[in-house]
Design a protein around this motif. Structure first.
Motif, PDB file in Angstrom:
ATOM      1  N   THR A  92      -2.969 -13.859   4.007  1.00 32.92           N
ATOM      2  CA  THR A  92      -2.339 -12.687   4.288  1.00 32.92           C
ATOM      3  C   THR A  92      -1.037 -12.869   3.513  1.00 32.92           C
ATOM      4  O   THR A  92      -0.349 -13.727   3.704  1.00 32.92           O
ATOM      5  CB  THR A  92      -1.977 -12.516   5.667  1.00 32.92           C
ATOM      6  N   ALA A 110      -0.430  -5.344  11.682  1.00 31.73           N
ATOM      7  CA  ALA A 110      -0.716  -5.529  10.442  1.00 31.73           C
ATOM      8  C   ALA A 110       0.122  -4.617   9.506  1.00 31.73           C
ATOM      9  O   ALA A 110       0.313  -4.789   8.296  1.00 31.73           O
ATOM     10  CB  ALA A 110      -2.287  -4.987  10.316  1.00 31.73           C
ATOM     11  N   VAL A 113       1.802  -5.761   5.993  1.00 31.68           N
ATOM     12  CA  VAL A 113       0.859  -6.525   5.145  1.00 31.68           C
ATOM     13  C   VAL A 113       0.571  -5.939   4.029  1.00 31.68           C
ATOM     14  O   VAL A 113       0.104  -4.590   3.891  1.00 31.68           O
ATOM     15  CB  VAL A 113      -0.460  -7.054   6.035  1.00 31.68           C
ATOM     16  N   VAL A 116      -4.739  -8.665   2.118  1.00 37.01           N
ATOM     17  CA  VAL A 116      -5.455  -9.661   2.879  1.00 37.01           C
ATOM     18  C   VAL A 116      -6.732 -10.227   1.949  1.00 37.01           C
ATOM     19  O   VAL A 116      -7.185  -9.698   1.061  1.00 37.01           O
ATOM     20  CB  VAL A 116      -6.161  -9.127   4.116  1.00 37.01           C
ATOM     21  N   TYR A 135      -9.366  -3.537   7.834  1.00 34.50           N
ATOM     22  CA  TYR A 135      -8.102  -3.532   6.905  1.00 34.50           C
ATOM     23  C   TYR A 135      -7.819  -2.242   6.422  1.00 34.50           C
ATOM     24  O   TYR A 135      -6.848  -1.703   6.383  1.00 34.50           O
ATOM     25  CB  TYR A 135      -8.443  -4.649   5.660  1.00 34.50           C
TER      26      TYR A 135
END
Length: 192
Positions: A92, A110, A113, A116, A135
């Protein structure tokens, strides 16, 4: 609240509580993906080698400083019965200025972020489909998938709803351009 909604809520709570109480053997990874508990054994060397080669290039070549967390648990939206998934990417990345991982617990949201990374393992379909959707639903800008069976590297971008609107794919041995804020070509010629 109807009895059916109450029963559903109880089932979701029970599933999440059971998942969070799992005592997986050392090296194993347990994830909750769309109502299914997925336990993965420790990866083989080629899996870890690819992660290392990608992380090394990102740190050496990225125009903007980024932080990295290996196997950091993320809480992401679900497309199934369970309202939240618990997934653990192989890697990540977040902008360093956010210090996203500094005070994070075992499981973190998340939000923030940037990218990933997944390298396919024994259950490659989870990485190719289920996790990609997780995601995208979490609005993570980039999902980088190294598919060892297909010997290809794919960058998914532009999350929208349940999937990504764009993807770029190259076979191992070719370079994959990573857009800003990375701004370089990721080399794959050393991938096993």
């Amino acid at each position: 609240m109807t009895a059916m909604a109450h029963d559903q809520h109880t089932q979701e709570d029970f599933l999440l509580e059971g998942f969070l109480a799992l005592d997986t053997p050392e090296g194993f990874r347990a994830e909750l993906i769309d109502g299914e508990i997925v336990v993965t054994p420790p990866p083989l060397g080629g899996h870890e080698d690819i992660i290392g080669l990608i992380v090394e290039q990102i740190f050496q070549k990225t125009k903007t400083r980024v932080n990295f967390a290996g196997t950091k648990g993320l809480i992401v939206p679900s497309g199934g019965a369970c309202p939240k998934n618990r997934v653990i990417p192989d890697g990540t990345f977040a902008l360093a200025e956010l210090r996203l991982f500094r005070d994070a617990g075992t499981w973190m949201p998340a939000e923030g972020v940037l990218l990933v990374l997944e390298v396919t393992s024994r259950r490659a379909g989870i990485d190719r489909e289920a996790k990609r959707h997780c995601y995208a639903r979490a609005d993570i800008p980039f999902y980088l998938l190294a598919d060892r069976d297909e010997r290809a590297l794919t960058l998914f971008s532009e999350p929208q709803g349940d999937d990504y609107r764009d993807s770029s794919r190259v076979p191992f041995g070719k370079a994959l351009p990573l857009p800003d804020p990375f701004g370089f070509e990721l080399e794959t010629f050393e991938f096993p």
